[in-house]
Design an enzyme around this catalytic site. Sequence first.
Site, PDB file in Angstrom:
ATOM      1  CG  ASN A  66      -0.393  -0.196   2.527  1.00 21.67           C
ATOM      2  OD1 ASN A  66       0.640  -0.830   2.672  1.00 21.67           O
ATOM      3  ND2 ASN A  66      -1.026   0.354   3.542  1.00 21.67           N
ATOM      4  CD  GLU A  68      -1.610   4.691   4.431  1.00 23.35           C
ATOM      5  OE1 GLU A  68      -1.148   5.523   5.247  1.00 23.35           O
ATOM      6  OE2 GLU A  68      -2.348   3.739   4.779  1.00 23.35           O
ATOM      7  CG  ASN A  69      -0.865  11.359  -1.766  1.00 25.79           C
ATOM      8  OD1 ASN A  69      -1.368  12.466  -1.579  1.00 25.79           O
ATOM      9  ND2 ASN A  69       0.135  11.171  -2.595  1.00 25.79           N
ATOM     10  CB  ALA A  70      -0.070  14.457   2.141  1.00 27.71           C
ATOM     11  CB  CYS A  71      -4.126  14.307  -1.365  1.00 23.46           C
ATOM     12  SG  CYS A  71      -5.786  14.602  -1.965  1.00 23.46           S
ATOM     13  CB  CYS A  77      -5.226  -1.409  -1.731  1.00 18.43           C
ATOM     14  SG  CYS A  77      -6.594  -0.657  -0.858  1.00 18.43           S
ATOM     15  CD  GLU A  79      -5.234  -5.980  -1.171  1.00 20.17           C
ATOM     16  OE1 GLU A  79      -4.677  -4.864  -1.105  1.00 20.17           O
ATOM     17  OE2 GLU A  79      -6.017  -6.383  -0.315  1.00 20.17           O
ATOM     18  CB  CYS A 111     -10.792  -2.586   0.750  1.00 15.51           C
ATOM     19  SG  CYS A 111     -10.256  -1.971  -0.857  1.00 15.51           S
ATOM     20  CB  CYS A 114      -8.699  -4.748  -3.370  1.00 15.30           C
ATOM     21  SG  CYS A 114      -7.517  -3.412  -3.172  1.00 15.30           S
TER      22      CYS A 114
HETATM   23  O1  LIG Z   1      -6.542  -5.404   2.034  1.00 14.10           O
HETATM   24  C1  LIG Z   1      -6.114  -4.275   2.295  1.00 14.10           C
HETATM   25  C2  LIG Z   1      -6.602  -3.500   3.348  1.00 14.10           C
HETATM   26  C3  LIG Z   1      -6.052  -2.253   3.569  1.00 14.10           C
HETATM   27  N1  LIG Z   1      -5.054  -1.800   2.776  1.00 14.10           N
HETATM   28  C4  LIG Z   1      -4.423  -0.500   3.048  1.00 14.10           C
HETATM   29  C5  LIG Z   1      -5.149   0.726   2.596  1.00 14.10           C
HETATM   30  C6  LIG Z   1      -4.590   1.750   3.542  1.00 14.10           C
HETATM   31  O2  LIG Z   1      -3.320   2.212   3.057  1.00 14.10           O
HETATM   32  C7  LIG Z   1      -4.335   0.993   4.821  1.00 14.10           C
HETATM   33  C8  LIG Z   1      -5.404   1.163   5.858  1.00 14.10           C
HETATM   34  O3  LIG Z   1      -6.649   0.923   5.320  1.00 14.10           O
HETATM   35  O4  LIG Z   1      -4.249  -0.363   4.433  1.00 14.10           O
HETATM   36  C9  LIG Z   1      -4.553  -2.541   1.735  1.00 14.10           C
HETATM   37  O5  LIG Z   1      -3.619  -2.138   1.043  1.00 14.10           O
HETATM   38  N2  LIG Z   1      -5.121  -3.745   1.516  1.00 14.10           N
HETATM   39 ZN   LIG Z   2      -8.048  -2.446  -1.214  1.00 15.99          ZN
END
Ligand SMILES: O=c1ccn([C@H]2C[C@H](O)[C@@H](CO)O2)c(=O)[nH]1
Ligand SMILES: [Zn+2]
Length: 166
Positions: A66, A68-71, A77, A79, A111, A114
Amino acid sequence: MGDLQIEMLHGKDQESQLLHHPDRVTVEGLIHQSLEAKEFSYCPYSNFRVGAALLAHDDRVFTGCNVENACNNLGVCAERNAIAKAVSEGRRSFKAIAIASDLHDQFISPCGGCRQFMREFGANWDVYLTKPDGSYIEMKVSELLPVSFGPEDLSMKKVVKIPNEY
Ligand SMILES: O=c1ccn([C@H]2C[C@H](O)[C@@H](CO)O2)c(=O)[nH]1
Ligand SMILES: [Zn+2]
């Protein structure tokens, strides 16, 4: 079963092959790679690390974490990251994906976004939901996303014909 088929299965986990599942060694290797991919997770906002390892039909593995981003809503994710990497390198057919997190007592569950992203490339392939100790449960994409909407649905018969131009 014919001799040829038996010979083709030689040295593999025969039951897995017959069920069109990756064999146990492959599954464990894929899980190991998802755990490794988790180490690259960029998650300063959630502190929730996720890794994925996607096994393409030609046995190439594409990993993802995964990012992530400040926005906030721009985060991606693990996956989806792995799937996008594979597709952008010409693979659209997949055998399995392993997903890893740091959750101690729970198998990581993908999620909804995904699940739909996986389903785009078929409903009948394997998803391994893992724990950090390497234990896992195996589910099909179709079990994670039942009664799904997919690319085929776009070309199903409609009651009205919508012109391309309004
Ligand atoms: O199956 C999953 C569940 C969550 N996340 C990430 C999204 C976010 O960066 C962090 C918290 O939700 O986990 C995934 O990459 N995959
Ligand atoms: Zn996901």
